[in-house]
Design a protein around this motif. Structure first.
Motif, short mmCIF file in Angstrom:
data_model
loop_
_atom_site.label_atom_id
_atom_site.label_comp_id
_atom_site.label_asym_id
_atom_site.label_seq_id
_atom_site.Cartn_x
_atom_site.Cartn_y
_atom_site.Cartn_z
N ALA A 16 0.83 -1.21 0.00
CA ALA A 16 0.00 0.00 0.00
C ALA A 16 0.86 1.26 0.00
N VAL A 17 1.98 1.22 0.72
CA VAL A 17 2.91 2.35 0.70
C VAL A 17 3.52 2.52 -0.68
N VAL A 18 3.92 1.40 -1.30
CA VAL A 18 4.45 1.47 -2.66
C VAL A 18 3.45 2.15 -3.59
N ASP A 19 2.20 1.77 -3.50
CA ASP A 19 1.16 2.40 -4.32
C ASP A 19 1.07 3.90 -4.03
N GLY A 20 1.18 4.25 -2.76
CA GLY A 20 1.13 5.66 -2.39
C GLY A 20 2.28 6.46 -2.97
N VAL A 21 3.46 5.88 -2.96
CA VAL A 21 4.63 6.56 -3.53
C VAL A 21 4.44 6.77 -5.03
N VAL A 22 3.95 5.73 -5.72
CA VAL A 22 3.72 5.84 -7.16
C VAL A 22 2.69 6.93 -7.46
N LYS A 23 1.60 6.95 -6.70
CA LYS A 23 0.55 7.95 -6.93
C LYS A 23 1.06 9.36 -6.66
N LYS A 171 -6.45 -5.06 7.55
CA LYS A 171 -6.96 -6.12 6.68
C LYS A 171 -5.86 -6.57 5.72
N THR A 172 -4.94 -7.38 6.23
CA THR A 172 -3.86 -7.92 5.42
C THR A 172 -3.77 -9.43 5.67
N LYS A 173 -2.79 -10.07 5.06
CA LYS A 173 -2.56 -11.51 5.24
C LYS A 173 -1.78 -11.82 6.51
N PHE A 174 -1.56 -10.79 7.34
CA PHE A 174 -0.75 -10.95 8.54
C PHE A 174 -1.28 -12.04 9.46
N PHE A 175 -2.59 -12.22 9.47
CA PHE A 175 -3.20 -13.18 10.39
C PHE A 175 -3.47 -14.55 9.75
N ASP A 176 -3.21 -14.69 8.45
CA ASP A 176 -3.68 -15.87 7.71
C ASP A 176 -3.13 -17.20 8.24
N ASP A 177 -1.86 -17.25 8.58
CA ASP A 177 -1.23 -18.53 8.95
C ASP A 177 -1.30 -18.83 10.45
N ALA A 194 -4.46 0.85 3.14
CA ALA A 194 -4.34 2.11 2.39
C ALA A 194 -4.48 3.32 3.30
N ASN A 195 -5.31 3.20 4.35
CA ASN A 195 -5.46 4.32 5.28
C ASN A 195 -4.16 4.57 6.04
N VAL A 196 -3.50 3.50 6.44
CA VAL A 196 -2.22 3.65 7.14
C VAL A 196 -1.16 4.17 6.17
N ALA A 197 -1.19 3.68 4.94
CA ALA A 197 -0.25 4.17 3.93
C ALA A 197 -0.42 5.66 3.69
N ASN A 198 -1.66 6.13 3.73
CA ASN A 198 -1.90 7.58 3.59
C ASN A 198 -1.21 8.36 4.70
N ALA A 199 -1.23 7.80 5.91
CA ALA A 199 -0.56 8.46 7.03
C ALA A 199 0.95 8.48 6.82
N VAL A 200 1.49 7.38 6.29
CA VAL A 200 2.92 7.32 5.97
C VAL A 200 3.27 8.40 4.95
N MET A 201 2.47 8.51 3.91
CA MET A 201 2.74 9.50 2.88
C MET A 201 2.62 10.92 3.43
N PHE A 202 1.68 11.13 4.33
CA PHE A 202 1.55 12.44 4.98
C PHE A 202 2.84 12.80 5.70
N ALA A 203 3.40 11.83 6.43
CA ALA A 203 4.65 12.09 7.16
C ALA A 203 5.80 12.40 6.21
N LEU A 204 5.88 11.66 5.11
CA LEU A 204 6.99 11.85 4.17
C LEU A 204 6.87 13.14 3.37
#
Length: 226
Positions: A16-23, A171-177, A194-204
């Protein structure tokens, strides 16, 4: 913002962060064991090998042209269980990937980040500010990320912007296994990565002279503190 290194950028929050950087018009570079989305430059690395993590970081800085504007340490793992039941090598791996590799990647990136007056965003967890049973390794690592980041922000003040992001469950695969007892229940309300990624992008994306030091991002129903 131009070049940003993202650990764990092939899935979950990292993707999600990668997507944010690209956008945002930037260039993401990924460190992961699995390949990211097609076309994203990456280096394959097991972050449990912290010296290899440093080498992967330097390699990506070279591929970025010798300059980067940010590092986001989104890679992480957990295997819940009691301290007596989790094998020692598994316990050590959790702490190494979640904490020691965070420090290793940032250590290798500091010279480039100082040149660009770039930013670092570390990813902790609400379990880095509150403790629960059957999570000694994860809590130890994430509490460590909190302390590490706060100390690093003091150390690099005025040179590199350092932000601590504390996300709740996502909501990731973190809990799947996980065993069923350690998975979120059917009524669990989790945040979108994506919401957390938005916060990361805000900081950057803060302007020169301004730094966001800490952000807690969680689903609105989650209580994030003890």
């Amino acid at each position: 913002m131009d070049a940003v290194i993202v650990t764990g950028g092939s899935s979950g929050l990292g993707a999600a962060v990668v997507d944010g950087v690209v956008k945002a018009g930037g260039r993401p570079f990924v460190i992961d064991r699995q390949p990211p989305e097609d076309g994203i430059p990456w280096v394959e690395c097991d972050l449990a090998d912290t010296r290899a993590a440093e080498g992967a970081t330097r390699k990506l800085i070279e591929r970025a042209g010798g300059s980067i504007d940010g590092v986001v340490t989104a890679a992480g793992m957990d295997v819940p269980g009691t301290l007596a039941d989790i094998p020692g090598e598994t316990w050590d791996r959790i702490v190494t990937i979640d904490l020691l590799a965070t420090a290793a990647v940032i250590r290798a990136a500091i010279p480039a980040l100082k040149q660009s007056h770039g930013g670092v965003v570390t990813i902790a967890s609400t379990l880095g500010v509150k403790a629960v049973s059957d999570a000694t390794a994860y809590c130890a690592a994430k509490f460590g990320v909190v302390g590490f980041t706060r100390a690093l922000s003091a150390e690099l003040a005025g040179q590199v912007n350092v932000t601590l992001v504390i996300p709740g469950g996502m909501k990731t695969k973190f809990f799947d296994d996980r065993d069923a007892q350690y998975k979120p229940g059917p009524d669990a309300i989790l945040n979108e990565p994506a919401n957390v990624a938005n916060a990361v992008m805000f900081a950057l994306s803060q302007p020169a002279g301004c730094a966001v030091r800490e952000l807690v991002i969680a689903a609105e129903q989650e209580s994030s503190y003890p």
